[in-house]
Design an enzyme around this catalytic site. Structure first.
Site, PDB file in Angstrom:
ATOM      1  N   GLY A 105      38.798  45.678  45.990  1.00 54.62           N
ATOM      2  CA  GLY A 105      39.631  45.861  44.791  1.00 54.62           C
ATOM      3  C   GLY A 105      40.933  45.085  44.845  1.00 54.62           C
ATOM      4  O   GLY A 105      41.292  44.486  45.859  1.00 54.62           O
ATOM      5  N   ARG A 108      46.520  43.802  46.078  1.00 56.70           N
ATOM      6  CA  ARG A 108      47.896  43.326  45.879  1.00 56.70           C
ATOM      7  C   ARG A 108      47.992  42.470  44.625  1.00 56.70           C
ATOM      8  O   ARG A 108      48.840  41.590  44.530  1.00 56.70           O
ATOM      9  CB  ARG A 108      48.392  42.573  47.091  1.00 56.70           C
ATOM     10  CG  ARG A 108      47.538  41.408  47.504  1.00 56.70           C
ATOM     11  CD  ARG A 108      48.315  40.561  48.435  1.00 56.70           C
ATOM     12  NE  ARG A 108      47.454  39.629  49.124  1.00 56.70           N
ATOM     13  CZ  ARG A 108      47.903  38.747  49.976  1.00 56.70           C
ATOM     14  NH1 ARG A 108      49.181  38.701  50.249  1.00 56.70           N
ATOM     15  NH2 ARG A 108      47.088  37.930  50.572  1.00 56.70           N
ATOM     16  N   ASP A 140      49.970  46.418  52.567  1.00 62.83           N
ATOM     17  CA  ASP A 140      51.196  46.769  51.851  1.00 62.83           C
ATOM     18  C   ASP A 140      51.269  46.311  50.398  1.00 62.83           C
ATOM     19  O   ASP A 140      52.235  46.609  49.695  1.00 62.83           O
ATOM     20  CB  ASP A 140      52.418  46.225  52.619  1.00 62.83           C
ATOM     21  CG  ASP A 140      52.329  44.711  52.850  1.00 62.83           C
ATOM     22  OD1 ASP A 140      51.458  44.071  52.220  1.00 62.83           O
ATOM     23  OD2 ASP A 140      53.119  44.198  53.650  1.00 62.83           O
ATOM     24  N   GLY A 141      50.285  45.541  49.964  1.00 69.12           N
ATOM     25  CA  GLY A 141      50.299  45.084  48.579  1.00 69.12           C
ATOM     26  C   GLY A 141      51.243  43.921  48.313  1.00 69.12           C
ATOM     27  O   GLY A 141      51.443  43.524  47.168  1.00 69.12           O
ATOM     28  N   ARG A 198      49.704  34.668  38.348  1.00 69.94           N
ATOM     29  CA  ARG A 198      48.507  33.852  38.131  1.00 69.94           C
ATOM     30  C   ARG A 198      48.010  34.048  36.704  1.00 69.94           C
ATOM     31  O   ARG A 198      48.209  35.120  36.114  1.00 69.94           O
ATOM     32  CB  ARG A 198      47.395  34.274  39.105  1.00 69.94           C
ATOM     33  CG  ARG A 198      47.823  34.293  40.540  1.00 69.94           C
ATOM     34  CD  ARG A 198      46.637  34.275  41.479  1.00 69.94           C
ATOM     35  NE  ARG A 198      45.882  35.525  41.530  1.00 69.94           N
ATOM     36  CZ  ARG A 198      44.986  35.782  42.487  1.00 69.94           C
ATOM     37  NH1 ARG A 198      44.722  34.878  43.412  1.00 69.94           N
ATOM     38  NH2 ARG A 198      44.329  36.927  42.501  1.00 69.94           N
ATOM     39  N   ARG A 205      35.281  39.003  39.380  1.00 64.23           N
ATOM     40  CA  ARG A 205      34.637  38.394  40.555  1.00 64.23           C
ATOM     41  C   ARG A 205      33.202  38.893  40.677  1.00 64.23           C
ATOM     42  O   ARG A 205      32.859  39.926  40.094  1.00 64.23           O
ATOM     43  CB  ARG A 205      35.411  38.819  41.815  1.00 64.23           C
ATOM     44  CG  ARG A 205      36.865  38.431  41.779  1.00 64.23           C
ATOM     45  CD  ARG A 205      37.741  39.528  42.389  1.00 64.23           C
ATOM     46  NE  ARG A 205      39.156  39.241  42.136  1.00 64.23           N
ATOM     47  CZ  ARG A 205      39.911  38.473  42.908  1.00 64.23           C
ATOM     48  NH1 ARG A 205      39.406  37.981  44.016  1.00 64.23           N
ATOM     49  NH2 ARG A 205      41.158  38.232  42.596  1.00 64.23           N
ATOM     50  N   ASP A 280      33.869  38.595  46.996  1.00 58.28           N
ATOM     51  CA  ASP A 280      35.013  39.092  46.219  1.00 58.28           C
ATOM     52  C   ASP A 280      35.975  37.960  45.881  1.00 58.28           C
ATOM     53  O   ASP A 280      36.908  38.157  45.109  1.00 58.28           O
ATOM     54  CB  ASP A 280      35.747  40.208  46.976  1.00 58.28           C
ATOM     55  CG  ASP A 280      36.091  39.804  48.400  1.00 58.28           C
ATOM     56  OD1 ASP A 280      35.165  39.485  49.164  1.00 58.28           O
ATOM     57  OD2 ASP A 280      37.276  39.787  48.751  1.00 58.28           O
TER      58      ASP A 280
HETATM   59  P1  AMP Z   1      41.284  38.398  50.681  1.00 55.75           P
HETATM   60  O1  AMP Z   1      40.431  38.188  51.893  1.00 55.75           O
HETATM   61  O2  AMP Z   1      42.701  37.939  50.827  1.00 55.75           O
HETATM   62  O3  AMP Z   1      40.662  37.838  49.451  1.00 55.75           O
HETATM   63  O4  AMP Z   1      41.429  39.972  50.474  1.00 55.75           O
HETATM   64  C1  AMP Z   1      40.397  40.896  50.661  1.00 55.75           C
HETATM   65  C2  AMP Z   1      40.854  42.240  50.188  1.00 55.75           C
HETATM   66  O5  AMP Z   1      42.028  42.641  50.858  1.00 55.75           O
HETATM   67  C3  AMP Z   1      41.174  42.321  48.707  1.00 55.75           C
HETATM   68  O6  AMP Z   1      40.773  43.578  48.255  1.00 55.75           O
HETATM   69  C4  AMP Z   1      42.659  42.182  48.676  1.00 55.75           C
HETATM   70  O7  AMP Z   1      43.237  42.774  47.533  1.00 55.75           O
HETATM   71  C5  AMP Z   1      43.057  42.933  49.924  1.00 55.75           C
HETATM   72  N1  AMP Z   1      44.359  42.505  50.458  1.00 55.75           N
HETATM   73  C6  AMP Z   1      44.668  41.327  51.050  1.00 55.75           C
HETATM   74  N2  AMP Z   1      45.964  41.308  51.425  1.00 55.75           N
HETATM   75  C7  AMP Z   1      46.503  42.489  51.057  1.00 55.75           C
HETATM   76  C8  AMP Z   1      47.800  43.082  51.150  1.00 55.75           C
HETATM   77  N3  AMP Z   1      48.826  42.455  51.714  1.00 55.75           N
HETATM   78  N4  AMP Z   1      47.956  44.313  50.633  1.00 55.75           N
HETATM   79  C9  AMP Z   1      46.944  44.976  50.066  1.00 55.75           C
HETATM   80  N5  AMP Z   1      45.712  44.497  49.953  1.00 55.75           N
HETATM   81  C10 AMP Z   1      45.477  43.262  50.434  1.00 55.75           C
HETATM   82 MG    MG Z   2      40.517  37.963  47.651  1.00 56.86          MG
END
Ligand code: AMP
Ligand code: MG
Length: 539
Positions: A105, A108, A140-141, A198, A205, A280
């Protein structure tokens, strides 16, 4: 044009037409029976504009002056909502590195709403790094300036390269500190925080469908599919009754296969390596999405991956990307199966992916070499030999193709081996040995012969060939070290290099003699420097 942010018109179709999570408290949880959760951005201390993109503002009917209005950083830094905004985070799942990961989901990312511009187009605005959501899991988002500069610049660079992508409206530093363990070595550091806004028609996705299918929520799967078709693929319904049938789903999936194939061909053409092709991170619209530890081929190394997390398996290495996209499409096919209930049309669509990728790759290769047409009989071997030759020594891919365009058939009659290699010599990272020189000279000779034949058949000439090549072989890409230099300066509060790169990358195929210094191989100091070669996912 409108003159003030308050004049933006929001038409939030997703929020209006799809079921919301009834829980409105912001805490981490599994969200079922809903497409999204309402959640507000977290306010920040001191939002400051690092850079804005006038072309993206124009998509929203906003003038460039909008970036200077005090309200802009408040809204796009996450401190203030405009009337009509309905902030929310979407639920999705995904296959990460080949394994089903369950609910992920928007952890962030917060969608602010859909702007409807004066042409009637819908553009979703999304803040990345604006604080936790129900999908933040253990994180942390937030986002740091380092990764935000990279996303901001690269998405715009891709757009100007002609590669489908999400866009970036603004990059804002938050004045907050964010803790990140960049090297995963147990030494987290405080880094400057940032938020990128963005912009895309939608951020849906593959994983948005996968999570619903995995949970057996076929009703909701159908609702999201129908919504997506009506909003983002409405041309599929033109001339038909408004009804969505099994055939519509098949056509829709086929289009996703085709646009994904085209996207892969673009990435391969420009030497882009996404680095985290999890399902995703695959856009239903065939856009490049989620710029994390991406990179650009410098030396032509087909097995290169920029992602340190992927260094072992190299699943997302450059050369593997078209295959991974197909694998990801197969996961999407599985997820959509309950809507179609028949394997064959899905398989046919996946076949079309292969055919379309092949077609685009051949077309691109012909253009990269300046041939009027790809002749499968002789050009497959010519291409294979080239890619083999490029690996005999460390040769910069981007520079190689631009130098190759400069070759003049008038000059080559008496060329020695050395003179042949001289055409592309500055693309070498280290001097080629005798074998490498022979291999390159041999290939260049066969290439020149092929060009001669092409000119005789078509009446083409060097000038036309050069123009054809330079229109698909960029002179400038966002090399990691260039991005890192802009990051280092921006961290010191100097945004000039971000602006400068944005400007250079607006015209990546043009000669731009004033920026000749940027048409250069990665310097030696950058070979192993953090951020300049491989990157971690920490962002
Ligand atoms: P990514 O591999 O960066 O595409 O992220 C995979 C998942 O981790 C997605 O659900 C992102 O929203 C979540 N995510 C990545 N970085 C953070 C963050 N700093 N805080 C919260 N969720 C994150
Ligand atoms: Mg991602």
């Amino acid at each position: 044009m409108i003159t003030h942010l308050s004049q933006l018109q929001f038409d939030n179709r997703l929020v209006r037409e799809l079921p919301a999570d009834p829980e409105t408290e912001n805490y981490r949880r599994q969200v079922t029976g809903a497409i999204y959760s309402r959640v507000n951005p977290t306010p920040v201390k001191n939002p400051q504009l690092v850079a804005g993109v006038k072309e993206v503002a124009a998509l929203l009917d906003l003038p460039e002056a909008i970036f200077q209005q005090a309200e802009f950083v408040q809204v796009f830094g996450g401190n203030q909502l405009l009337v009509g905004m309905e902030p929310h985070a979407c639920c999705y799942g995904g296959h990460q590195f080949g394994n089903w990961a369950g609910q992920l989901g928007d952890g962030r990312a917060i969608n602010l709403g859909e702007v409807r511009n004066q042409q009637g187009e819908h553009w979703t605005l999304q803040l990345k790094g604006a604080g936790p959501t129900p999908y933040s899991r253990t994180a942390d988002g937030l986002a740091v300036l380092r990764s935000s500069v990279r996303e901001f610049l690269c998405s715009e660079a891709m757009f100007h390269l002609g590669v489908p992508t999400t866009r970036a409206l603004s990059l804002i530093s938050t004045g907050e500190w964010v803790r990140r363990d960049m090297f995963y070595d147990g030494n987290p550091q405080l880094e400057a925080g940032a938020v990128v806004c963005r912009v895309a028609p939608s951020f849906t996705r593959f994983g948005n469908f996968e999570i619903l299918s995995a949970r057996g929520d076929i009703d909701l799967l159908k609702q999201l599919a129908d919504f997506t078709i009506r909003s983002d693929f409405s041309h599929l319904l033109e001339g038909e009754t408004d009804e969505i049938t099994t055939a519509t789903y098949v056509q829709w999936f086929t289009e996703i296969c085709i646009s994904t194939a085209q996207l892969m061909a673009h990435w391969m053409r420009v030497g882009f390596v996404h680095g985290v092709m999890n399902t995703d991170n695959m856009s239903i619209l065939g856009l490049t999405i989620d710029y994390g530890p991406y990179g650009w081929l410098e030396g032509y190394e087909p097995d290169w991956t920029p992602n340190t997390t992927d260094a072992q398996g190299r699943r997302y290495r450059y050369i593997n990307q078209p295959r991974i996209a197909l694998w990801n499409l197969a996961q999407l096919a599985n997820a959509l199966y309950p809507l179609i209930n028949s394997v064959e049309p899905l398989q046919q669509a996946l076949e079309k992916y292969r055919a379309e990728y092949e077609r685009c790759a051949q077309h691109d290769m012909a253009n990269k070499l300046g041939l009027s047409q790809f002749d499968p009989v002789q050009d497959q071997a010519l291409t294979d030999n080239l890619l083999q030759t490029l690996q005999t020594a460390e040769i910069d891919m981007t520079i190689f193709y631009r130098l190759l365009a400069r070759l003049s058939l008038d000059d080559i009659d008496q060329y020695t081996e050395q003179q042949w290699v001289d055409i592309v010599r500055t693309a070498y990272y280290s001097a080629p040995d005798a074998n490498a020189e022979t291999a390159m000279a041999t290939w260049l000779r066969s290439y020149a012969q092929r060009l001669q034949q092409d000119y005789i058949l078509t009446g083409n000439n060097d000038a036309q060939r050069r123009a054809r090549m330079n229109a698909v072989n960029p002179k400038h890409v966002l090399r990691n070290y260039l991005a890192q230099q802009a990051i280092d300066k921006a961290t010191e509060g100097d945004n000039s290099e971000v602006e400068k790169l944005l400007q250079i990358l607006r015209n990546p195929y043009d000669e731009q003699p004033e920026y000749e210094a940027y048409f250069a191989k990665r310097p030696e100091w950058a070979r192993h420097k953090a951020g300049c070669s491989m990157l971690s996912c920490s962002s």
